[in-house]
Design a protein around this motif. Sequence first.
Motif, PDB file in Angstrom:
ATOM      1  N   CYS A 349     -27.188  -7.995 -24.087  1.00 26.57           N
ATOM      2  CA  CYS A 349     -26.640  -7.521 -22.807  1.00 26.57           C
ATOM      3  C   CYS A 349     -25.785  -8.583 -22.134  1.00 26.57           C
ATOM      4  N   GLN A 350     -26.287  -9.824 -22.097  1.00 25.20           N
ATOM      5  CA  GLN A 350     -25.572 -10.891 -21.402  1.00 25.20           C
ATOM      6  C   GLN A 350     -24.282 -11.270 -22.131  1.00 25.20           C
ATOM      7  N   ILE A 351     -24.338 -11.382 -23.459  1.00 23.98           N
ATOM      8  CA  ILE A 351     -23.138 -11.751 -24.211  1.00 23.98           C
ATOM      9  C   ILE A 351     -22.088 -10.648 -24.132  1.00 23.98           C
ATOM     10  N   SER A 352     -22.533  -9.397 -24.186  1.00 24.60           N
ATOM     11  CA  SER A 352     -21.599  -8.280 -24.035  1.00 24.60           C
ATOM     12  C   SER A 352     -20.960  -8.282 -22.652  1.00 24.60           C
ATOM     13  N   THR A 353     -21.755  -8.575 -21.626  1.00 24.48           N
ATOM     14  CA  THR A 353     -21.216  -8.666 -20.265  1.00 24.48           C
ATOM     15  C   THR A 353     -20.158  -9.751 -20.171  1.00 24.48           C
ATOM     16  N   ALA A 354     -20.430 -10.907 -20.773  1.00 27.77           N
ATOM     17  CA  ALA A 354     -19.471 -12.010 -20.763  1.00 27.77           C
ATOM     18  C   ALA A 354     -18.156 -11.595 -21.411  1.00 27.77           C
ATOM     19  N   ALA A 355     -18.252 -10.872 -22.537  1.00 19.63           N
ATOM     20  CA  ALA A 355     -17.044 -10.447 -23.247  1.00 19.63           C
ATOM     21  C   ALA A 355     -16.219  -9.485 -22.400  1.00 19.63           C
ATOM     22  N   VAL A 356     -16.893  -8.538 -21.725  1.00 16.20           N
ATOM     23  CA  VAL A 356     -16.167  -7.561 -20.902  1.00 16.20           C
ATOM     24  C   VAL A 356     -15.523  -8.236 -19.699  1.00 16.20           C
ATOM     25  N   VAL A 357     -16.259  -9.116 -19.005  1.00 18.35           N
ATOM     26  CA  VAL A 357     -15.715  -9.791 -17.820  1.00 18.35           C
ATOM     27  C   VAL A 357     -14.556 -10.706 -18.210  1.00 18.35           C
ATOM     28  N   LYS A 358     -14.649 -11.340 -19.389  1.00 20.46           N
ATOM     29  CA  LYS A 358     -13.573 -12.211 -19.872  1.00 20.46           C
ATOM     30  C   LYS A 358     -12.298 -11.426 -20.131  1.00 20.46           C
ATOM     31  N   THR A 359     -12.422 -10.278 -20.808  1.00 22.07           N
ATOM     32  CA  THR A 359     -11.241  -9.498 -21.197  1.00 22.07           C
ATOM     33  C   THR A 359     -10.777  -8.523 -20.129  1.00 22.07           C
ATOM     34  N   HIS A 360     -11.700  -8.078 -19.260  1.00 24.68           N
ATOM     35  CA  HIS A 360     -11.352  -7.110 -18.217  1.00 24.68           C
ATOM     36  C   HIS A 360     -11.953  -7.564 -16.877  1.00 24.68           C
ATOM     37  N   PRO A 361     -11.428  -8.638 -16.280  1.00 15.80           N
ATOM     38  CA  PRO A 361     -12.000  -9.126 -15.013  1.00 15.80           C
ATOM     39  C   PRO A 361     -11.850  -8.093 -13.902  1.00 15.80           C
ATOM     40  N   ALA A 362     -12.727  -8.200 -12.917  1.00 14.94           N
ATOM     41  CA  ALA A 362     -12.715  -7.257 -11.797  1.00 14.94           C
ATOM     42  C   ALA A 362     -11.426  -7.413 -11.001  1.00 14.94           C
ATOM     43  N   PRO A 363     -10.762  -6.303 -10.633  1.00 21.61           N
ATOM     44  CA  PRO A 363      -9.544  -6.391  -9.819  1.00 21.61           C
ATOM     45  C   PRO A 363      -9.864  -6.900  -8.420  1.00 21.61           C
ATOM     46  N   GLY A 364      -8.946  -7.570  -7.832  1.00 25.94           N
ATOM     47  CA  GLY A 364      -9.192  -8.177  -6.523  1.00 25.94           C
ATOM     48  C   GLY A 364      -9.253  -7.191  -5.384  1.00 25.94           C
ATOM     49  N   ASP A 365      -8.765  -5.948  -5.595  1.00 26.46           N
ATOM     50  CA  ASP A 365      -8.738  -4.982  -4.493  1.00 26.46           C
ATOM     51  C   ASP A 365     -10.014  -4.172  -4.367  1.00 26.46           C
ATOM     52  N   GLY A 366     -11.040  -4.470  -5.206  1.00 26.92           N
ATOM     53  CA  GLY A 366     -12.322  -3.781  -5.114  1.00 26.92           C
ATOM     54  C   GLY A 366     -12.379  -2.447  -5.827  1.00 26.92           C
ATOM     55  N   THR A 367     -11.329  -2.099  -6.595  1.00 26.33           N
ATOM     56  CA  THR A 367     -11.328  -0.849  -7.340  1.00 26.33           C
ATOM     57  C   THR A 367     -12.400  -0.881  -8.433  1.00 26.33           C
ATOM     58  N   VAL A 368     -13.189   0.189  -8.520  1.00 30.02           N
ATOM     59  CA  VAL A 368     -14.228   0.263  -9.544  1.00 30.02           C
ATOM     60  C   VAL A 368     -13.599   0.780 -10.833  1.00 30.02           C
ATOM     61  N   THR A 369     -13.631  -0.010 -11.891  1.00 28.56           N
ATOM     62  CA  THR A 369     -13.036   0.340 -13.175  1.00 28.56           C
ATOM     63  C   THR A 369     -14.123   0.713 -14.175  1.00 28.56           C
ATOM     64  N   SER A 370     -13.700   1.273 -15.308  1.00 26.48           N
ATOM     65  CA  SER A 370     -14.661   1.626 -16.361  1.00 26.48           C
ATOM     66  C   SER A 370     -15.348   0.387 -16.914  1.00 26.48           C
ATOM     67  N   SER A 371     -14.616  -0.719 -16.993  1.00 27.99           N
ATOM     68  CA  SER A 371     -15.235  -1.966 -17.469  1.00 27.99           C
ATOM     69  C   SER A 371     -16.276  -2.467 -16.475  1.00 27.99           C
ATOM     70  N   GLY A 372     -15.993  -2.293 -15.180  1.00 30.73           N
ATOM     71  CA  GLY A 372     -16.973  -2.688 -14.173  1.00 30.73           C
ATOM     72  C   GLY A 372     -18.241  -1.859 -14.265  1.00 30.73           C
ATOM     73  N   ILE A 373     -18.088  -0.560 -14.490  1.00 29.78           N
ATOM     74  CA  ILE A 373     -19.256   0.308 -14.661  1.00 29.78           C
ATOM     75  C   ILE A 373     -20.052  -0.105 -15.887  1.00 29.78           C
ATOM     76  N   THR A 375     -20.295  -3.121 -17.242  1.00 28.57           N
ATOM     77  CA  THR A 375     -21.050  -4.360 -17.004  1.00 28.57           C
ATOM     78  C   THR A 375     -22.258  -4.108 -16.114  1.00 28.57           C
ATOM     79  N   ILE A 376     -22.118  -3.212 -15.143  1.00 27.34           N
ATOM     80  CA  ILE A 376     -23.269  -2.864 -14.293  1.00 27.34           C
ATOM     81  C   ILE A 376     -24.379  -2.260 -15.150  1.00 27.34           C
ATOM     82  N   ALA A 377     -24.008  -1.343 -16.043  1.00 25.03           N
ATOM     83  CA  ALA A 377     -24.998  -0.724 -16.926  1.00 25.03           C
ATOM     84  C   ALA A 377     -25.675  -1.761 -17.808  1.00 25.03           C
ATOM     85  N   LEU A 378     -24.891  -2.728 -18.321  1.00 21.99           N
ATOM     86  CA  LEU A 378     -25.455  -3.787 -19.168  1.00 21.99           C
ATOM     87  C   LEU A 378     -26.467  -4.637 -18.393  1.00 21.99           C
TER      88      LEU A 378
END
Length: 498
Positions: A349-373, A375-378
């Motif tokens: 879970c943690q390594i997968s989260t790291a990979a997603v955050v590295k490749t798809h960082p959270a946008p600065g405007d607070g928009t909830v993206t599929s990658s953000g969802i 990582t939350i699930a992970l």
Amino acid sequence: MANTSGMTRLGMFRAYWLGAVVCIGGFLFGYDSGIIGGVLTMKSFERDFGYTSKQATHVSSLAVSLQQLGAFVACFAIWPVTHRFGRKWAIAVCAFIFCIGAAIETAQTHSTTAFYIGRVIAGLGLGGSSVVVPMFSSEMTPKQIRGQIGSFYQLMYTLGIFTSYWLDWGVAKDLAKTDSRMWQIPVGLQILWAAMLGLGMFTLKESTRWLTSVGRHNEAWESLKWIRADDGPATQAEMDEIRAGVEMEAHAREGFRLTEMLQGDNTRRTLTAAAVFMAQQATGATAFAYYGPQYFKLLVGNKGNSDLLLTAIFGAIKVGACSLFVLFVADHVGRRKILAGGALFMAACQISTAAVVKTHPAPGDGTVTSSGIATIALIYMFVIAYNFSWGPLPWPYVSEIFPTRTREPGIAIGVASQWLFNFVFSLTTPYMIKNIKWGTFLLWGVFDVCIAAFAWFVLTETQGRSLEEITKLDSGGSGKPFSDEDTFSERAGKRSDS
């Protein structure tokens, strides 16, 4: 379901009441762990204590970790208190000390130094109670439901976290950002929980085993009669067994020196106890409990109070997972398997989260993206795995691996290790989040892989074995003698033969 045959209905009620009262200490531990992360994100707290956003990482690090430092010291300081004055009054004193610290934290001092001092004082009360509460519970509850009531501590801990997360979210949602009550309400409520613990002790009798150990046999008998709500032959036989057991333990500890903890096979047991609790903290779960809002900001950005809401849901999942473990899993799966498997799942879970955050960082405007969802699930799956393995199991495991002669100091060393590494990781986590960002998850994942290997290749399987059997097992669980020395019972037999 525990076999409660032979127990009176009133005796069961009193046993559950005792467990509920003393395990308010676990609720207090969890509530404090969860409350501080949200409080530190509140603008009114930052304004009232006069520090800038650039200093926030430093303040967060000290505000959380200094309490763990106080708790670490208390693990050793509480022993002379509980040995001399008993379990009941030691817990009451810890609750009073915590109230003093929490009052200093809640006061509008406008001084971070005063807040830090309050955290250390509260930590002294928290650390002391974390040692005495499990001891008092195990000494007083009937053997038929001892495991169930013993698990109350971890369950109450998760309930405390759950309560704190939702309270942080509630005050942030309903109060103005500049209102000081936003942080004072959640911080001040700590006094209520600690007062409930302290006052609740007046409804309980002193530990029967402790009273017996200091020669107060009449009081010990009254205490046992009260908790069992019975004075029949079964209770009298239990009293005789307690007296014999206390006498045997006194003989077993005769001439004990603390240096024995690092001699022969005791060295392995001591290092194992310390390593188990170090591993518990190195999973990253406790750091997440403290800094949940900061983690979720990293995952999905900062939009309104979404970080506090996601943290509150995280707390609800912790409660559900821990409850399922206590009810259906705890006594049915081997310790070593579930600790190793849980660590591997957390690593994934943690390594997968790291990979997603590295490749798809959270946008600065607070928009909830599929990658953000994703990582939350992970992270939610990670916390489920933790509460099925490294959350509840280290506490009973460490208490099982020591023989009678070294059990009390062994448990103290293990619990002290828990607070020491709690301090280390709570001190460093804010800097990790700020400076290495996605690498924080990768680091926890690597730690979890190492923890899985440690659990599988080093730990002894203790599930389903008596304490005497465990004493004779080696660290690989092969069944070879744990020690070349005779056990106490064997030595006693040799003396009687001679």
